[in-house]
Scaffold this active site. Sequence first.
Site, PDB file in Angstrom:
ATOM      1  N   ARG C 334       0.566   3.361 -13.868  1.00  0.00           N
ATOM      2  CA  ARG C 334       0.227   4.901 -14.139  1.00  0.00           C
ATOM      3  C   ARG C 334       1.935   5.341 -14.022  1.00  0.00           C
ATOM      4  O   ARG C 334       2.211   6.077 -15.058  1.00  0.00           O
ATOM      5  CB  ARG C 334      -0.156   5.602 -13.153  1.00  0.00           C
ATOM      6  CG  ARG C 334      -1.687   5.202 -13.058  1.00  0.00           C
ATOM      7  CD  ARG C 334      -2.746   5.979 -12.019  1.00  0.00           C
ATOM      8  NE  ARG C 334      -3.919   5.462 -12.283  1.00  0.00           N
ATOM      9  CZ  ARG C 334      -5.077   5.894 -11.420  1.00  0.00           C
ATOM     10  NH1 ARG C 334      -4.735   6.691 -10.424  1.00  0.00           N
ATOM     11  NH2 ARG C 334      -6.324   5.757 -12.061  1.00  0.00           N
ATOM     12  N   HIS C 426      -1.626  14.056  -9.884  1.00  0.00           N
ATOM     13  CA  HIS C 426      -3.180  13.735  -9.708  1.00  0.00           C
ATOM     14  C   HIS C 426      -3.335  13.123  -8.291  1.00  0.00           C
ATOM     15  O   HIS C 426      -4.420  13.505  -7.855  1.00  0.00           O
ATOM     16  CB  HIS C 426      -2.933  12.320 -10.839  1.00  0.00           C
ATOM     17  CG  HIS C 426      -4.342  11.700 -10.683  1.00  0.00           C
ATOM     18  ND1 HIS C 426      -5.724  12.218 -10.737  1.00  0.00           N
ATOM     19  CD2 HIS C 426      -4.762  10.499 -10.170  1.00  0.00           C
ATOM     20  CE1 HIS C 426      -6.583  11.101 -10.593  1.00  0.00           C
ATOM     21  NE2 HIS C 426      -5.844  10.024 -10.396  1.00  0.00           N
ATOM     22  N   ARG C 460       0.072   4.278  -6.439  1.00  0.00           N
ATOM     23  CA  ARG C 460      -1.367   3.772  -6.244  1.00  0.00           C
ATOM     24  C   ARG C 460      -1.760   3.135  -7.705  1.00  0.00           C
ATOM     25  O   ARG C 460      -1.799   3.838  -8.608  1.00  0.00           O
ATOM     26  CB  ARG C 460      -2.187   4.751  -6.010  1.00  0.00           C
ATOM     27  CG  ARG C 460      -3.674   4.449  -5.842  1.00  0.00           C
ATOM     28  CD  ARG C 460      -4.409   5.427  -5.128  1.00  0.00           C
ATOM     29  NE  ARG C 460      -4.616   6.509  -5.982  1.00  0.00           N
ATOM     30  CZ  ARG C 460      -5.282   6.684  -7.241  1.00  0.00           C
ATOM     31  NH1 ARG C 460      -6.188   5.567  -7.248  1.00  0.00           N
ATOM     32  NH2 ARG C 460      -5.749   7.730  -7.711  1.00  0.00           N
ATOM     33  N   LEU C 466     -10.607   5.449  -4.268  1.00  0.00           N
ATOM     34  CA  LEU C 466     -11.940   5.181  -3.792  1.00  0.00           C
ATOM     35  C   LEU C 466     -12.393   4.298  -2.823  1.00  0.00           C
ATOM     36  O   LEU C 466     -12.913   4.481  -1.715  1.00  0.00           O
ATOM     37  CB  LEU C 466     -12.832   5.285  -5.002  1.00  0.00           C
ATOM     38  CG  LEU C 466     -12.884   6.197  -6.026  1.00  0.00           C
ATOM     39  CD1 LEU C 466     -14.046   5.915  -7.138  1.00  0.00           C
ATOM     40  CD2 LEU C 466     -13.115   7.680  -5.503  1.00  0.00           C
TER      41      LEU C 466
END
Lengths: 237, 254, 662
Positions: C334, C426, C460, C466
């Site tokens: 990302r 985010h 991350r 999650l």
Amino acid sequence: MKWSEFFTSSVGKKFVMAFTGLFLISFLIVHVGINACIFADMVDPDDNGEMFNKAAHFMGASYVIRLMEIGLFAGIILHIVQGYMLEAQNRSRRKEGYAVSMGSKGSAWYKKSMGLLGTLILLFLIVHIAHFWVPSRITYETTLSEVSYNGNAMHDVFSKMVEVFQNGYVVILYILGCFSLAWHLLHGFQSSFRTVGVHNKKWLALVQSVGIGFSIIVPLIFALMPISIFFGWVTNS
Amino acid sequence: MEHYTMNLTLKVWRQKSSKEKGSFETYKVSDISSEMSFLEMIDVLNERLINEGKEPIAFDHDCREGICGACSMYINGRPHGPWTANTTCQLHMRAYKDGDTIVVEPWRANSFPVIKDLVVDRGAFDRIIAAGGFISANTGNAVDANATPIEKDKADAAFAAAACIGCGACVAACKNSSAMLFLSAKVSHLALLPQGGPERKSRVLNMVQQMDKEGFGACTFTEACEAVCPKEISVTNISRLNKEYLIAGLTEEK
Amino acid sequence: MLNSRIPAGQLDLKWTDYKGHCKLVNPANKRKLEIIIIGTGLAGASAAATLGELGYKVKAFCFQDSPRRAHSIAAQGGINAAKNYQNDGDSVFRLFYDTIKGGDYRAREANVHRLAEVSANIIDQCVAQGVPFAREYGGLLSNRSFGGTQVQRTFYAAGQTGQQLLIGAYQQLERQVSLGNVTMYTRHEMLDIVMVKDDKGVDKCRGVIVRNLITGELERHFGHAVLLCSGGYGNVFYLSTNAMGSNVTAAWKAHRKGAYFGNPCYTQIHPTCIPVSGDHQSKLTLMSESLRNDGRIWVPKKQGDNRKPSDIPEEERDYYLERRYPAFGNLVPRDVASRAAKERCDAGYGVGSSKQAVYLDYAAAIVRYGKIECGKLGIDNPSAEVIRKHGVDVVKEKYGNLFDMYEKITGENPYEVPMRIYPAVHYTMGGLWVDYELMTSIPGLYALGEANFSDHGANRLGASALMQGLADGYFVIPYTIGNYLADEIATKPISLDHPAFVETEKAVRDRIEKLMSIKGTQSVESLHKRLGKIMWDKCGMARNEQGLKEAIVEIQQLKKEFWSDVRIPGGINEMNPELDKANRVADFIELGELMCKDALNRKESCGGHFREESQTDEGEAQRDDVNFKYVSAWEFKGESEWQLHKEELNFEVAKPTQRSYK
């Protein structure tokens, strides 16, 4: 879970509505089948209600069927009483209403008007019982004439029918009754199957299409009876 | 996509608290861009109210991407506004044109009392889930995830039911204020999976009992709930719930 | 000073050893021990349920109207687990290694390895609870790959994985509520922790002050331990993909009371979000990273090209990720993808009316899938139209809900026109500093999930948030909290009239009254927007010394303005969303300053933290392991004053290398 709890939960109450509804639907099949015998006169002008009178006699003379008639009344009363109670209860669930109602955004008017349609049918039913059931089951000694086929004497219910349906207003009332029944069935037929748990797509599609057919055909045949007599398509001579 | 601006008249339900009576207030908003979301339009109005020294309109909202289920406005006679398969937060102003009047009300049902303005208390939903909307699987007890294969069709159907966001639009739309679509989505989700088997009967009986206790109405299959459900949960689930209830009610030994 | 309490021994045996030797609490004593949990997202709900199952007396709090609405619900893509169901070479070690490397060697090895170890149990647990993960026709679980990895280890439930996992945890939580083990408090917000000295004179966290958001009343709650599961602080940027209510308040109050804040500057900017459309924008919407599996990202080769995308021929398009990173292409992690998009837009190649967007194009994928489908169906020489039709069907099946969402927001049909995307804030890797046991620097106060700093280093990987939330709640805290509470069995519940409770509540009340008494001219929202702009411009995707120094000054100025000119309508003893927001924004402002301080201190580039002064000749992030191989843990010392503590990171197994995705 006790039976009393089972039938008084919101789902249980709906079962009562659905099962009595399905029972009444089965009654309609018998009723429309027997009454359709009057149309024999259109095929054979000499019938003059013979087929119908014989069928009616069979229904009236059999103790089994007279017993079932009690069951039928019980079913009708249960359907009506439970229906009104549910309607009242459901309406009380929203004390403060909306300023702008949903109208038909989301569901068709007749699906939301079962109480109203049921009431119209009830009103019709009272007149209908007064027209036919009371004369043929209670006051028959004074209200019905006798007719005899091959030596078998029986009540001439057909003549009573012809007599009643000479009145145009009565015919209009019956047609309105059939309309209410059609809309009531259009929702009630498939809804009762869904209420008792039909969720499989294949079966649901079947129930829905049969339901539409049933709700159009049965009331239509019923409606044709007063119309046929009024216009003289079916006569006593 | 052509963008445009519009002037609108808003009629919004204002109610100080659950104890006080509420009424509609009329607001004019201008220069609203068609690119805004409905809630951003309310934000603009609130910002103005604050600047005018008035109290802004209270409303529930959180994720603003259609998944948390917090937003709950009854807009011009329809929960979540005119679009289908949509939440209030995902409704965009291009649904409206210049000069429109928009009436905004809170969810209405005895079981969803108004807390303030457009905010209602949906705690009943949590209590229904607590009554049985779960599989009793303590952490650490699980077998390998692939130990029980599950038919893809069933898993997909369970997912479709489990997609419910618990917003309460079904109750708001139902003429009976029935919570059956919400309830049936959970019962179906868990009844379709083998893991849900052991508690199948007690689950449906207890959840229906709790729903009745909360004062929701009965289902008469008008299908209004399905029409407004943001996640397009099918009323077929209600039939499945009824079947589960019928079998459970008739066969449960107690 | 900083003791991370990592067990000794071989990396892959640490957790096993720990579990074998940590102290236990017997069932009779568990009933007497009370635990407070703040937040009911994946970490909070799973912890509340599991601790309830174990027999502790749990109180759980959330500010939403139901625990099911926590923002974990919005996670789309999936959850990683080292199951190796696909037989493609995955293992606990590989998941551990990918996570450490993806985090740019700024995470703790022991924590990450534990995370990888328990990842498989999470999937088992969730399936047992009835989470309807995607399955293959044979009835077994399906997997997909996610940005930054080369194995298929991501379990998913369409584009709603977070929702399904949270509903699973929520159901377990409600079950404990019905059993009386958990008491749930909705529409309650924590406004401070309460510290009480034990008989040895050690300050311990013993409770919280919460505000009932309906009545405005302040309430005192005692707990032998307090768990903060309150999520991340991305909303410091005003515009982010976080929910409107997501906030740092619980963590910040703990920080002001002595909990160190770890790596506050590590922010994840997600590459595939729907671009900002105007000043009215209240939040940004993420499009799942899984879209990069099939979509191709490009900009025109010509600067300021205003043609419609369909009018730009193939040879005039710059597929810049495929060009720069041939090995990973559109699937780079990302941070890399986000920076590359920013670089193109800053250089003047951006598209759309704002020019702050790049194209995510599905035309090629539609044709590719269409051809495969036609092959399957035995259609010879299909026309372009037929190929397209079948291709669209496949794409709809895979990504339909995301495409629908895009269309709802933008009004454009992504099957026809390429989507416009731009990076957006985010996730925050930083958070409260915790040790191996997830305890903060305050005894008895724990931080779980996104609220802590521990597992993701400086960046991350997709589908790991999650995993971490649930790992902490289901499988870590049940063991580690026992190790603390075993020594607390003699501690009787402390009276709510204890001076510590009374004083803390008074301080909270005073602050609220102060806020309400300002009666200035600026709305909370407008001040929050200004904070967001400072943060995005100067502490966003790229940071430099000068900008950060300016930002610190500007934020301090903004803080003064806030405390002298904010306007909050309404009253204290009623539902007042503006007051709730003001409380949160006041904390965001203080946090913003610390983030800039941390970013200023960290002169290297790593993961989501890109210091313009530290880059390679090709413009890639340049890490500095000699000087910055540590966790920055900041201790609050007073207004605008912090002390930095460094926790040295030791890499015994995963040796740091320059991250390369070329």
